[in-house]
Design a protein around this motif. Structure first.
Motif, PDB file in Angstrom:
ATOM      1  N   TYR A 291       0.836  -1.161  -0.129  1.00 31.30           N
ATOM      2  CA  TYR A 291      -0.054   0.013  -0.075  1.00 31.30           C
ATOM      3  C   TYR A 291       0.898   1.302   0.081  1.00 31.30           C
ATOM      4  O   TYR A 291       1.973   1.482   0.659  1.00 31.30           O
ATOM      5  CB  TYR A 291      -0.865  -0.066   1.294  1.00 31.30           C
ATOM      6  N   SER A 292       0.297   1.965  -0.849  1.00 29.99           N
ATOM      7  CA  SER A 292       1.036   3.539  -0.865  1.00 29.99           C
ATOM      8  C   SER A 292       0.045   4.680  -1.278  1.00 29.99           C
ATOM      9  O   SER A 292      -0.660   4.309  -2.035  1.00 29.99           O
ATOM     10  CB  SER A 292       2.243   3.593  -1.671  1.00 29.99           C
ATOM     11  N   LYS A 293      -0.156   5.795  -0.769  1.00 31.68           N
ATOM     12  CA  LYS A 293      -0.876   6.826  -1.258  1.00 31.68           C
ATOM     13  C   LYS A 293      -0.320   7.268  -2.539  1.00 31.68           C
ATOM     14  O   LYS A 293      -0.915   7.850  -3.323  1.00 31.68           O
ATOM     15  CB  LYS A 293      -1.082   7.926  -0.166  1.00 31.68           C
ATOM     16  N   GLU A 294       1.056   6.977  -2.944  1.00 30.52           N
ATOM     17  CA  GLU A 294       1.356   7.597  -4.082  1.00 30.52           C
ATOM     18  C   GLU A 294       2.133   6.254  -5.005  1.00 30.52           C
ATOM     19  O   GLU A 294       3.000   5.609  -4.507  1.00 30.52           O
ATOM     20  CB  GLU A 294       2.836   8.495  -3.817  1.00 30.52           C
ATOM     21  N   SER A 309      -2.366   2.383  -4.524  1.00 30.75           N
ATOM     22  CA  SER A 309      -3.448   2.926  -3.607  1.00 30.75           C
ATOM     23  C   SER A 309      -4.812   2.243  -3.256  1.00 30.75           C
ATOM     24  O   SER A 309      -4.742   1.166  -3.999  1.00 30.75           O
ATOM     25  CB  SER A 309      -3.767   4.353  -4.040  1.00 30.75           C
ATOM     26  N   GLU A 310      -5.513   2.509  -2.695  1.00 38.24           N
ATOM     27  CA  GLU A 310      -6.786   1.678  -2.141  1.00 38.24           C
ATOM     28  C   GLU A 310      -7.403   1.753  -3.666  1.00 38.24           C
ATOM     29  O   GLU A 310      -8.403   0.951  -4.055  1.00 38.24           O
ATOM     30  CB  GLU A 310      -7.537   2.564  -1.044  1.00 38.24           C
TER      31      GLU A 310
END
Length: 356
Positions: A291-294, A309-310
């Motif tokens: 997982y990563s937002k970027e 990301s999700e």
């Protein structure tokens, strides 16, 4: 190898198993199937014996118990805490009205599992599961094509002079029930099943329990709440390649077999939305997803590392279906997926189904 009178005193591990069963079956004499040629002398059967008890409650069934994963005689293994592999297997099979003897396929089935353990050194524990690559009763059209392991509901672990021995019961499940375990948790799924499977008795003739909407809903809610406990998935078609365009830069194509495509999507969603890593294992390369937002992509030797990301996880889960297709991610334009047909083969290597 069957027990001999002059070996009774020395067979301390064997006797400990018998004593545990005596508490349940009292004076019932089990049907015992010994091995003619010991495994250490070149025989084909690793287990020294299998005892089978006949039960009438809660429904008529055969109760199989193995002898051979633990140390049946004097202590030889270095680990003082556990006897041998530390377990024996049990198996409860629903008894047909016409049955007078336990089915031979079940005895061969247990020996086959023993061959796997003895040849690889891999052991089993409660919560493990395994795909049988076809019906567990070879030659039948049963939907029971996977197994899971639980602690035998009536046989608690015992402490013997050779160390601890647990009784692991094999539970026959359907392939889609195995997928439900992957998407949630083996223990939790089997707990849901337990009210429909007394003593986890295997019924070769039953349909999938997921046809029951109440069960399906309970498992769906559990998976959504807890996420998936499956950290790794194997896919024999899995591969990836990196391409470099003069104006477009680097891009990546991921190939997945259709058979597991949908399951991979569901497990991925259950991992990434809980910020957990998922590793997809292929024959020659792996894909590690986190997982990563970027979102980003990195190559590390034979591994492709995806940070998603999700939103990307949900997009992948929606697109991964058991059908041959190609698609490029809207949320990661440099990543393309290719789903290939999967051929399902029987134990003889014959194609029995094509998925995709």
């Amino acid at each position: 190898m069957c027990k001999k009178d002059n070996e009774e005193v020395q067979a301390i591990g064997w006797q400990a198993i018998d004593d545990a069963l005596e508490k349940i079956y009292e004076n019932q004499e089990p049907k015992h199937y010994g091995t003619m040629i010991p495994y250490f002398l070149g025989g084909n059967d690793p287990l020294e014996g299998i005892s089978v008890y006949e039960r009438k409650d809660p429904i008529p069934h055969w109760h199989f118990v193995t002898y051979g994963f633990s140390e049946l005689y004097e202590k030889e293994w270095k680990d003082a805490d556990y006897s041998g592999y530390g377990f024996e297997l049990t198996f409860r099979l629903q008894k047909e009205a016409s049955d007078t003897e336990p089915p031979k396929w079940a005895l061969n089935f247990l020996q086959n599992i023993a061959r796997y353990v003895f040849s690889t050194g891999n052991y089993f524990a409660a919560g493990h599961y395994l795909n049988a690559n076809g019906p567990i009763a070879a030659g039948t059209d049963s939907l029971i094509g996977s197994i899971a392991f639980v602690e035998d509901p009536e046989l608690s672990a015992i402490d013997t002079q050779n160390g601890r021995v647990e009784f692991l019961q094999i539970v026959g499940i359907t392939v889609d029930e195995e997928d439900a375990i992957k998407c949630w948790n083996s223990t939790e799924v089997l707990n849901v099943f337990s009210q429909y499977m007394p003593l986890y008795i295997t019924d070769l003739n039953r349909a999938s329990l997921l046809n029951n909407e109440e069960i399906k809903t309970l498992i769906g809610k559990g998976a959504e709440k807890d996420g998936s406990s499956t950290g790794t998935l194997f896919n024999d078609k899995l591969s990836w390649k990196e391409s470099k365009g003069l104006f477009t830069g680097k891009s990546y194509e991921i190939t997945i077999g259709a058979h597991q495509a949908e399951t991979i999507g569901k497990v991925l969603k259950g991992r990434i939305l809980k910020e957990r890593e998922l590793t997809l294992i292929g024959k020659e390369s792996n894909i590690i997803i986190n997982y990563s937002k970027e979102p980003s992509v990195k190559v590390n030797e034979n591994n492709l590392e995806l940070m998603i990301s999700e939103e990307t996880a949900l997009e992948i889960a929606l697109q991964l279906i058991p059908k041959e297709k190609n698609f490029t991610l809207n949320t990661m334009k440099k990543v393309k997926f290719k789903i290939e047909k999967t051929e399902i083969r029987d134990q003889d290597g014959n194609i029995v189904q094509v998925i995709g």
